[in-house]
Scaffold this active site. Sequence first.
Site, PDB file in Angstrom:
ATOM      1  N   TYR A 270       0.793  -1.189  -0.130  1.00 19.85           N
ATOM      2  CA  TYR A 270      -0.074  -0.091   0.123  1.00 19.85           C
ATOM      3  C   TYR A 270       0.774   1.310   0.048  1.00 19.85           C
ATOM      4  CZ  TYR A 270      -3.634   3.128   1.410  1.00 19.85           C
ATOM      5  OH  TYR A 270      -4.679   4.079   1.780  1.00 19.85           O
TER       6      TYR A 270
ATOM      7  N   LYS B  59       1.192   4.076  -2.791  1.00 17.53           N
ATOM      8  CA  LYS B  59       0.507   5.478  -2.502  1.00 17.53           C
ATOM      9  C   LYS B  59       1.798   6.758  -2.919  1.00 17.53           C
ATOM     10  CE  LYS B  59      -3.427   4.693  -1.987  1.00 17.53           C
ATOM     11  NZ  LYS B  59      -4.417   5.622  -2.643  1.00 17.53           N
TER      12      LYS B  59
HETATM   13  P1  NAP Z   1     -13.472   2.278   0.801  1.00 12.23           P
HETATM   14  O1  NAP Z   1     -14.515   2.799   1.724  1.00 12.23           O
HETATM   15  O2  NAP Z   1     -13.086   0.974   1.070  1.00 12.23           O
HETATM   16  O3  NAP Z   1     -14.013   2.468  -0.849  1.00 12.23           O
HETATM   17  C1  NAP Z   1     -13.261   1.851  -1.715  1.00 12.23           C
HETATM   18  C2  NAP Z   1     -13.884   2.413  -2.924  1.00 12.23           C
HETATM   19  O4  NAP Z   1     -12.912   2.011  -4.150  1.00 12.23           O
HETATM   20  C3  NAP Z   1     -15.241   1.682  -3.317  1.00 12.23           C
HETATM   21  O5  NAP Z   1     -16.200   2.755  -3.787  1.00 12.23           O
HETATM   22  C4  NAP Z   1     -14.724   0.495  -4.382  1.00 12.23           C
HETATM   23  O6  NAP Z   1     -15.811   0.193  -5.088  1.00 12.23           O
HETATM   24  C5  NAP Z   1     -13.676   1.153  -5.106  1.00 12.23           C
HETATM   25  N1  NAP Z   1     -12.866   0.486  -5.753  1.00 12.23           N
HETATM   26  C6  NAP Z   1     -12.102  -0.717  -5.052  1.00 12.23           C
HETATM   27  N2  NAP Z   1     -11.568  -1.219  -5.959  1.00 12.23           N
HETATM   28  C7  NAP Z   1     -11.838  -0.910  -7.221  1.00 12.23           C
HETATM   29  C8  NAP Z   1     -11.795  -1.122  -8.587  1.00 12.23           C
HETATM   30  N3  NAP Z   1     -10.747  -2.027  -9.148  1.00 12.23           N
HETATM   31  N4  NAP Z   1     -12.206  -0.593  -9.598  1.00 12.23           N
HETATM   32  C9  NAP Z   1     -13.045   0.521  -9.433  1.00 12.23           C
HETATM   33  N5  NAP Z   1     -13.430   0.880  -7.995  1.00 12.23           N
HETATM   34  C10 NAP Z   1     -12.727   0.141  -7.048  1.00 12.23           C
HETATM   35  O7  NAP Z   1     -12.090   3.144   0.695  1.00 12.23           O
HETATM   36  P2  NAP Z   1     -11.971   4.782   1.363  1.00 12.23           P
HETATM   37  O8  NAP Z   1     -11.564   4.353   2.798  1.00 12.23           O
HETATM   38  O9  NAP Z   1     -12.858   5.376   0.845  1.00 12.23           O
HETATM   39  O10 NAP Z   1     -10.551   5.056   0.303  1.00 12.23           O
HETATM   40  C11 NAP Z   1     -10.653   5.721  -0.816  1.00 12.23           C
HETATM   41  C12 NAP Z   1      -9.268   6.278  -1.207  1.00 12.23           C
HETATM   42  O11 NAP Z   1      -8.605   6.921  -0.205  1.00 12.23           O
HETATM   43  C13 NAP Z   1      -8.138   4.861  -1.634  1.00 12.23           C
HETATM   44  O12 NAP Z   1      -7.513   5.345  -2.493  1.00 12.23           O
HETATM   45  C14 NAP Z   1      -7.564   4.829  -0.149  1.00 12.23           C
HETATM   46  O13 NAP Z   1      -6.126   4.422  -0.398  1.00 12.23           O
HETATM   47  C15 NAP Z   1      -7.444   6.392   0.219  1.00 12.23           C
HETATM   48  N6  NAP Z   1      -7.173   6.433   1.715  1.00 12.23           N
HETATM   49  C16 NAP Z   1      -8.007   6.359   2.756  1.00 12.23           C
HETATM   50  C17 NAP Z   1      -7.646   6.282   3.861  1.00 12.23           C
HETATM   51  C18 NAP Z   1      -8.764   6.080   4.810  1.00 12.23           C
HETATM   52  O14 NAP Z   1      -8.100   6.231   6.163  1.00 12.23           O
HETATM   53  N7  NAP Z   1     -10.120   5.677   4.766  1.00 12.23           N
HETATM   54  C19 NAP Z   1      -6.579   6.987   4.297  1.00 12.23           C
HETATM   55  C20 NAP Z   1      -5.640   7.220   3.267  1.00 12.23           C
HETATM   56  C21 NAP Z   1      -5.975   7.172   1.889  1.00 12.23           C
HETATM   57  P3  NAP Z   1     -16.696  -0.874  -4.663  1.00 12.23           P
HETATM   58  O15 NAP Z   1     -17.757  -0.573  -3.664  1.00 12.23           O
HETATM   59  O16 NAP Z   1     -17.640  -1.084  -5.965  1.00 12.23           O
HETATM   60  O17 NAP Z   1     -15.977  -2.046  -4.532  1.00 12.23           O
END
Ligand code: NAP
Length: 247
Positions: A155, A159
């Site tokens: 990861y 990133k």
């Molecule tokens: P999340 O709640 O798990 O949601 C992930 C989203 O990505 C879902 O809409 C999922 O779609 C979609 N997705 C996953 N694989 C995909 C693919 N192959 N093609 C198209 N869509 C896909 O994640 P999140 O926490 O909101 O994270 C969103 C972004 O923020 C990510 O890049 C993550 O690395 C980054 N981020 C998150 C955090 C945190 O603490 N949450 C911190 C730093 C960075 P489906 O529902 O259809 O599977």
Amino acid sequence: MEFKDKVVIVTGASRGIGRAIALEFGSLGARVVVNYNSSADSADEVVQAVKEFGSDAIALQADVSDFDEARNLIQQGIEHFGELHILVNNAGITRDGLIMTMSEDDWDAVAATNLKSTFNCSKAAIRHMMRKRYGRIINITSISGKMGNAGQTNYSASKAGQIGFTKALAREVASRKITVNAVAPGFIETNIWETVPEDIQAGLIDIIPLGRIGAPQEVAKAVAFLASDEASYITGHVLNVDGGMAM
Ligand code: NAP
């Protein structure tokens, strides 16, 4: 900030941060493409919520880690709304584990979903943006890509790769008035955070200067700012939204 004449594609917008970004743009008048991979019902709910703001939206399924599916997603979005101004590369997954136990599949899946997808979608969008001499690309990276995080070699590398990609592309397309920036969230309350065991969550909150985890909407506000006219002189920047963790 107003996005009344703008079209936005948000990858991974069915849940979490992507959902909040789609709603933020919708609330500011943009037409929104809500991409999802498997959560069709959740994506439809986001579309309805955007429409309740009086904006237009469409849900499009595509696995953005796949080159052809990502290209079709961007093409379909442009065909549907006739244009594309803003691309938010948000889709992402985690497959955590120490390197001793991390499988090749865990590495490949995270690299493809988080990093290759950013290339796939940006490449598909950039020709249109260059022709129009306007565009905003915003990549959702993570402070894990800046600080490193034990148990997340896959990861953190994906990133960090997004950050390098952001800066290189920003230099490539600046002359066409396209800006490319990244937002680096810290710990944000989404499904990814919910997978962290409670005792570990408590320890993590202790190291956040602001003393709490962030809300998806707080990330969405930063994305909207970087996409706005107010940010027209900002490119190649990585904006932390992390309660001060990575300063
Ligand atoms: P999340 O709640 O798990 O949601 C992930 C989203 O990505 C879902 O809409 C999922 O779609 C979609 N997705 C996953 N694989 C995909 C693919 N192959 N093609 C198209 N869509 C896909 O994640 P999140 O926490 O909101 O994270 C969103 C972004 O923020 C990510 O890049 C993550 O690395 C980054 N981020 C998150 C955090 C945190 O603490 N949450 C911190 C730093 C960075 P489906 O529902 O259809 O599977």
